[in-house]
Design a protein around this motif. Structure first.
Motif, short mmCIF file in Angstrom:
data_model
loop_
_atom_site.label_atom_id
_atom_site.label_comp_id
_atom_site.label_asym_id
_atom_site.label_seq_id
_atom_site.Cartn_x
_atom_site.Cartn_y
_atom_site.Cartn_z
N ASN A 46 -3.32 77.30 10.86
CA ASN A 46 -3.22 75.80 10.49
C ASN A 46 -3.05 75.15 11.93
O ASN A 46 -3.58 74.04 11.84
N TRP A 90 -4.20 76.13 14.79
CA TRP A 90 -5.35 76.04 15.68
C TRP A 90 -6.24 75.04 14.78
O TRP A 90 -7.10 74.42 15.50
N GLN A 91 -6.18 74.49 13.54
CA GLN A 91 -7.07 74.07 12.81
C GLN A 91 -6.47 72.33 13.00
O GLN A 91 -7.22 71.54 12.73
N ALA A 92 -5.46 72.08 13.63
CA ALA A 92 -4.85 70.77 13.94
C ALA A 92 -5.78 70.09 14.64
O ALA A 92 -6.51 70.36 15.53
N GLU A 93 -6.14 68.97 14.41
CA GLU A 93 -7.23 67.97 15.06
C GLU A 93 -6.37 66.99 16.09
O GLU A 93 -5.31 66.61 15.64
N THR A 94 -7.01 66.67 17.07
CA THR A 94 -6.07 65.88 18.17
C THR A 94 -7.13 64.68 18.04
O THR A 94 -8.41 64.33 18.08
N ILE A 95 -6.45 63.35 17.90
CA ILE A 95 -6.97 62.07 17.97
C ILE A 95 -6.55 61.32 19.13
O ILE A 95 -5.17 61.08 19.29
N GLU A 134 -2.39 60.51 22.07
CA GLU A 134 -2.90 61.57 21.37
C GLU A 134 -2.07 62.14 20.61
O GLU A 134 -0.92 62.61 20.44
N GLN A 143 -1.50 64.87 17.14
CA GLN A 143 -1.99 66.07 16.78
C GLN A 143 -1.62 65.98 15.05
O GLN A 143 -0.72 65.76 14.62
N ARG A 144 -2.93 65.94 14.23
CA ARG A 144 -2.70 66.04 12.93
C ARG A 144 -3.35 67.23 12.04
O ARG A 144 -4.30 67.66 12.33
N LEU A 145 -2.61 67.67 10.97
CA LEU A 145 -3.01 68.55 10.15
C LEU A 145 -2.88 68.09 8.71
O LEU A 145 -1.92 67.76 8.18
N ASP A 146 -3.84 68.25 7.96
CA ASP A 146 -4.23 67.80 6.43
C ASP A 146 -3.69 66.59 6.46
O ASP A 146 -2.79 66.27 5.51
#
Length: 421
Positions: free
Chosen positions: A46, A48-53, A101, A103-106
């Motif tokens: 999870n 590593w799946q976190a996206e960066t905006i 920046e 860091q977002r997950l689900d």
């Protein structure tokens, strides 16, 4: 310009997201251990799946605008700010060009970083309920490259400094450094010389800006002045001359930067409005309306009001029986009123033409024990010299810096030098 090698910069590493640790279990309990490993693998996946905006602050943006563009619910922003008021105070000071920046997950924000500049920022980690778990302000130390520049004045200090590769900001800093001894409105002559050793800052190999002046010399009408930056054993940093005397005086020579003297101290001057012989007990500096006026020294405001022919006037009481007066202001500086203390160099007002004035200028008076003296020629008291515990160390350091100043001054081409000789 010559370049000296600089020490490697101290980098500050910022961890954007903490991974969930494997729970501690007793070795005999294999089922719990297997479950813990499985949970760990899920949390690693999870993470590593976190996206960066990445969101850059635009003119007119507020914090809510930024979070909305990042598709973050208003309730998340409200809970975060409500849980830490100090963080709220820091985050609301946004400037165009700042970068977030996330860091977002689900759909849930784990953490974010606000880059207020290329070297400064704030790292924030949130709890599951969007309250603040932790935050930290950080600074990435830039690489410092030491450079030098030298020039001779033909027309003006600014033109000569630009020809030598100095920015206007660095030129202003140089002028302020010698402003206690040299009146840049009156004393500058063709043939005057300057040499400066200073820092340039780089971040990730790219130019970031100018740093500190490390040492400088200025030759004015045959008189040579020096300024060497030194931090003593107590951690106090100041500029001193070659003998360890403070470059800073208890008073500035002039309260305006780069103004023109329009009328000198003269006890027999004919008044331009009254057309009568009346003593001119100060010095007039012609400058555009709105030019900042600086306090010549530390002191207490004893008068800040409209006063007849003086117009808007500020009077400061200093130590050693010294009083200074600043007249014809267009307005007063923020917070300047009778009874408050001000520091040397603080803006106490702005040039104007109030009262008996024929044009925008500052009328500046200097009184010693109630007697008016010429502000241009009065001997200014010195500040404290190098502390006694550091005098021998400073003597050796000053000799090294004086050698480098002389080398830079005599050089006709760029040369690689070392400050660690």
């Amino acid at each position: 310009m010559a370049v000296w090698p600089a020490a490697e910069p101290r980098r500050v590493q910022i961890e954007l997201a903490a991974l969930t640790p494997i729970p501690e279990v007793v070795p005999e309990d294999r089922s719990l251990q297997d479950a813990a490993i499985a949970a760990s693998e899920i949390s690693l996946d999870n993470a590593w799946q976190a996206e960066t905006i990445r969101i850059e602050v635009e003119p007119g943006d507020t914090l809510s605008h930024v979070f909305d563009r990042a598709k973050i619910l208003p309730t998340t922003l409200f809970r975060m700010l409500n849980s830490d008021k100090e963080l709220e105070r820091r985050l609301v000071r946004l400037q165009p060009g700042n970068v977030f920046e996330f860091q977002r997950l689900d759909g849930q924000i784990l953490s974010f970083t606000l880059h207020s500049s290329r070297i400064e920022g704030i790292q924030v980690t949130l709890n599951d309920d969007a309250t603040v778990a932790d935050w930290e302000a950080f600074t990435n130390e830039p690489t410092r490259m030491t450079r030098w520049a030298s020039g001779t004045i033909d027309d003006s200090l600014f033109l000569a400094a630009r020809d030598a590769g100095l920015s206007d900001t660095m030129t202003m800093n140089l002028a302020q450094l010698f402003g206690w001894d040299v009146d840049f409105a009156l004393d500058i002559r063709q043939g005057d010389e300057f040499t400066v050793i200073y820092e340039e800052l780089y971040v990730d190999g790219e130019y970031f800006g100018e740093g500190r002046i490390l040492a400088a010399s200025f030759v004015n009408q045959g008189n040579e002045f020096h300024a060497i930056r030194y931090t003593d054993q107590r951690g106090v940093t100041e500029y001193y001359d070659a003998e360890g005397r403070s470059v800073r005086k208890a008073f500035l020579r002039t309260p305006l930067e780069f103004a023109r003297i329009s009328s000198h101290f003269n006890p027999n001057r004919r008044h331009p409005i009254l057309n009568t012989i009346r003593a001119h007990r100060g010095t007039d500096y012609a400058a555009p309306t709105g030019t900042p006026i600086r306090a010549a020294g530390d002191g207490r405001v004893v008068e800040a009001r409209y006063n007849g022919g003086y117009g808007n006037v500020v009077v400061l009481q200093h130590g050693q029986g010294i009083r200074t007066l600043y007249a014809h202001m267009s307005r007063f500086g923020n917070g300047v009123r009778s009874g408050v203390n001000v520091r040397q160099g603080q803006i106490i007002g702005y040039v104007g033409t109030t009262g008996a004035s024929t044009g925008p200028h500052l009328h500046y008076e200097f009184l010693v024990n109630g007697v008016h003296v010429n502000p241009v020629t009065v001997r200014l008291p010195d500040a404290q010299p190098v502390h006694s515990e550091s005098r021998e160390d400073y003597r050796q350091y000053a000799q090294t810096m004086m050698t480098h100043l002389q080398s830079a001054r005599n050089s006709v081409a760029s040369a690689a030098l070392s400050l660690n000789e």
